[in-house]
Design a protein around this motif. Sequence first.
Motif, PDB file in Angstrom:
ATOM      1  N   ARG A 116       7.312   5.538  -2.455  1.00 34.49           N
ATOM      2  CA  ARG A 116       7.431   6.690  -1.365  1.00 34.49           C
ATOM      3  C   ARG A 116       6.398   6.537  -0.566  1.00 34.49           C
ATOM      4  NH1 ARG A 116      12.117   9.150  -0.657  1.00 34.49           N
ATOM      5  NH2 ARG A 116      12.227   9.922  -2.639  1.00 34.49           N
ATOM      6  N   GLY A 117       6.483   6.495   0.831  1.00 38.41           N
ATOM      7  CA  GLY A 117       5.483   6.527   1.768  1.00 38.41           C
ATOM      8  C   GLY A 117       5.732   6.186   3.360  1.00 38.41           C
ATOM      9  N   ARG A 118       5.014   6.461   4.299  1.00 38.70           N
ATOM     10  CA  ARG A 118       5.456   5.970   5.574  1.00 38.70           C
ATOM     11  C   ARG A 118       5.066   4.338   5.602  1.00 38.70           C
ATOM     12  NH1 ARG A 118       8.519   7.229   8.315  1.00 38.70           N
ATOM     13  NH2 ARG A 118       8.011   8.744   9.644  1.00 38.70           N
ATOM     14  N   GLY A 119       6.255   3.433   6.012  1.00 40.42           N
ATOM     15  CA  GLY A 119       5.801   2.083   6.154  1.00 40.42           C
ATOM     16  C   GLY A 119       6.414   1.364   4.915  1.00 40.42           C
ATOM     17  N   THR A 120       6.723   2.168   3.816  1.00 37.95           N
ATOM     18  CA  THR A 120       7.288   1.163   2.861  1.00 37.95           C
ATOM     19  C   THR A 120       8.271   0.585   3.045  1.00 37.95           C
ATOM     20  OG1 THR A 120       8.695   3.214   2.260  1.00 37.95           O
ATOM     21  CG2 THR A 120       6.519   2.988   1.100  1.00 37.95           C
ATOM     22  N   ALA A 121       9.391   0.527   3.563  1.00 35.68           N
ATOM     23  CA  ALA A 121      10.449  -0.165   3.962  1.00 35.68           C
ATOM     24  C   ALA A 121      10.170  -0.706   5.442  1.00 35.68           C
ATOM     25  CB  ALA A 121      11.841   0.598   4.050  1.00 35.68           C
ATOM     26  N   ASP A 122       9.535  -0.084   6.342  1.00 30.10           N
ATOM     27  CA  ASP A 122       9.515  -0.567   8.022  1.00 30.10           C
ATOM     28  C   ASP A 122       7.931  -0.532   8.162  1.00 30.10           C
ATOM     29  OD1 ASP A 122      10.360  -1.103  10.379  1.00 30.10           O
ATOM     30  OD2 ASP A 122      10.714   0.973  11.022  1.00 30.10           O
ATOM     31  N   ASP A 123       7.345  -1.369   7.999  1.00 30.31           N
ATOM     32  CA  ASP A 123       7.824  -2.905   7.605  1.00 30.31           C
ATOM     33  C   ASP A 123       6.632  -3.461   6.624  1.00 30.31           C
ATOM     34  OD1 ASP A 123       9.448  -5.525   7.555  1.00 30.31           O
ATOM     35  OD2 ASP A 123       7.870  -6.074   8.873  1.00 30.31           O
ATOM     36  N   LYS A 124       6.087  -2.576   6.050  1.00 28.34           N
ATOM     37  CA  LYS A 124       4.720  -3.020   5.277  1.00 28.34           C
ATOM     38  C   LYS A 124       5.228  -3.503   3.988  1.00 28.34           C
ATOM     39  CE  LYS A 124       1.194  -0.052   7.269  1.00 28.34           C
ATOM     40  NZ  LYS A 124       0.144   0.812   7.222  1.00 28.34           N
ATOM     41  N   GLY A 125       6.243  -2.806   3.133  1.00 28.47           N
ATOM     42  CA  GLY A 125       7.014  -3.352   1.954  1.00 28.47           C
ATOM     43  C   GLY A 125       7.678  -4.536   2.372  1.00 28.47           C
ATOM     44  N   GLN A 126       8.421  -4.940   3.185  1.00 24.40           N
ATOM     45  CA  GLN A 126       9.073  -6.148   3.541  1.00 24.40           C
ATOM     46  C   GLN A 126       8.052  -7.157   3.794  1.00 24.40           C
ATOM     47  OE1 GLN A 126      12.579  -5.945   3.342  1.00 24.40           O
ATOM     48  NE2 GLN A 126      13.317  -4.525   4.982  1.00 24.40           N
ATOM     49  N   LEU A 127       7.115  -6.939   4.488  1.00 22.28           N
ATOM     50  CA  LEU A 127       6.246  -7.958   5.009  1.00 22.28           C
ATOM     51  C   LEU A 127       5.353  -8.581   3.929  1.00 22.28           C
ATOM     52  CD1 LEU A 127       3.583  -7.442   7.859  1.00 22.28           C
ATOM     53  CD2 LEU A 127       2.643  -8.235   5.461  1.00 22.28           C
ATOM     54  N   MET A 128       5.031  -7.660   2.597  1.00 21.97           N
ATOM     55  CA  MET A 128       4.367  -7.926   1.528  1.00 21.97           C
ATOM     56  C   MET A 128       5.096  -8.897   0.913  1.00 21.97           C
ATOM     57  SD  MET A 128       1.113  -7.678   2.243  1.00 21.97           S
ATOM     58  CE  MET A 128       0.379  -7.736   0.493  1.00 21.97           C
ATOM     59  N   THR A 129       6.554  -8.759   0.694  1.00 20.24           N
ATOM     60  CA  THR A 129       7.471  -9.432  -0.331  1.00 20.24           C
ATOM     61  C   THR A 129       7.155 -11.033   0.123  1.00 20.24           C
ATOM     62  OG1 THR A 129       9.387  -9.319   1.526  1.00 20.24           O
ATOM     63  CG2 THR A 129       9.147  -7.932  -0.506  1.00 20.24           C
ATOM     64  N   PHE A 130       7.203 -11.248   1.196  1.00 22.27           N
ATOM     65  CA  PHE A 130       6.799 -12.524   1.598  1.00 22.27           C
ATOM     66  C   PHE A 130       5.312 -12.989   1.312  1.00 22.27           C
ATOM     67  CE2 PHE A 130       5.871 -16.557   4.050  1.00 22.27           C
ATOM     68  CZ  PHE A 130       7.136 -17.106   4.228  1.00 22.27           C
ATOM     69  N   VAL A 131       4.286 -12.188   1.561  1.00 24.93           N
ATOM     70  CA  VAL A 131       3.004 -12.688   1.173  1.00 24.93           C
ATOM     71  C   VAL A 131       2.732 -12.793  -0.372  1.00 24.93           C
ATOM     72  CG1 VAL A 131       0.512 -11.653   1.293  1.00 24.93           C
ATOM     73  CG2 VAL A 131       1.912 -11.370   3.311  1.00 24.93           C
ATOM     74  N   GLU A 132       3.494 -11.901  -0.960  1.00 26.85           N
ATOM     75  CA  GLU A 132       3.279 -12.036  -2.411  1.00 26.85           C
ATOM     76  C   GLU A 132       4.110 -13.260  -3.151  1.00 26.85           C
ATOM     77  OE1 GLU A 132       1.427 -10.294  -4.361  1.00 26.85           O
ATOM     78  OE2 GLU A 132       0.889  -8.776  -2.938  1.00 26.85           O
TER      79      GLU A 132
END
Length: 457
Positions: A116-132
Amino acid sequence: MTLDPVLARIDADLPQATERLFELLRIPSISTDPAFKADCDRAADWLVADLKSIGFDASKRPTPGHPMVVGHSGGDAAHLLFYGHYDVQPVDPLELWDNDPFDPRIEETPKGKVIRGRGTADDKGQLMTFVEACRAWKAVHGTLPANISMFFEGEEESGSPSLTPFMEENRAELTADIALISDTSLFDENTPAIMTQLRGLLGEELTITGPSRDLHSGMYGGVAMNPARVLARIIAALHDDEGRITVPGFYEGVPELSNELAAAWDDLKFDHESFLGEVGLSEPAGEKGRRPLEMIWSRPTCEVNGIWSGYTGDGFKTVLPSKASAKISFRLVGTQNPHEIRKAFRKMVQDMLPADCSVSFKDHGASKASVMTTTHPAFAQARKALSDEWPNAAAFTGGGGSIPIAGHFKEILDMDTMLIGFGKDDDGLHSPNEKYDLSSFHKGIRSWARILHAMTS
């Protein structure tokens, strides 16, 4: 390079990957508010440092607005460019958040754990899937399976004013074999999606002015032209009884859905009753005779996003307003030309004005629709890789929203784009209590690892 140890590393490293995401989420990188300029810089610095920690030659690049982050891994294999954005939407209304928007946490919900938090889905969480995914490959094999470039911007949520000039100035550096974007959603919780078309977007704001000041409706009502009435008539005239949009020439460039695509979308068995029921509605309201998915993914729209005029506070004020305003957006498909539609819309409005009324316009951007070339071999490779990770086979889908960067990659860099995301419809993008399922984050990382393997084997 083998895949299984990479997947095992991802599974074992999930708590650490989640904490790294939390570090990025704690930075309030709100691009639309100048008060958060330093925080946007800080988010860019964080990403540069993180990319360097896994071997990327990364740097923060200045623009007239917020900085870009660019990183390169080198290598002789296929060159892949991954795009994401580190800026986020404002948090207002803050009182509707259950907790601090920039104090991310894992919460238990009836559907499972969410971040939960601002940016989790749009788009920091998505961005970090690729980085990870890249981090796991590097940890296991000491190198990446491809020549990978990272391209992160900090103005996506504020119209990307610096994006196209930066891409044009750095065309040679950014051009790759294909662009990858993770800023979209699953079709449903068990069905991954590769988005193959996105609608364009045209935004218009108009203000009708009648009398030189607000008037007493008892003294002037009936004899003076009311701009709110004029605006209401114009808005009502934008659609006919069949739900078609009446702006002259609007449907030029709108393609019919192919039989093959129609059959594929029908196979998805989209439940429009549940889709609408979740927001208290029941009946599709678009063009009559069109499938609900067709209306969302491949038909153009005209929607009123806001109307205001006169007195709207508590109580009652018998005023005849001087002005009436509205914001109207058009979602575009095929080869519709947003600039021609803007001209046609404005002429239609002007032709409907009565004597003693004038109109002013303010544009809010214009972008064409994007259609991806699914014949590129990466699409079949990614579809197979995603199908191996998720319970259901991956689907080629359309998107009702607009992601202009996909079109920019084609127009400026002559690159095909593949959009693969792991969000869900209930993530609350741009809303209070935004979330990203922990399973979306975890399986998103695994999915990208599989895709990298499939595209480079």
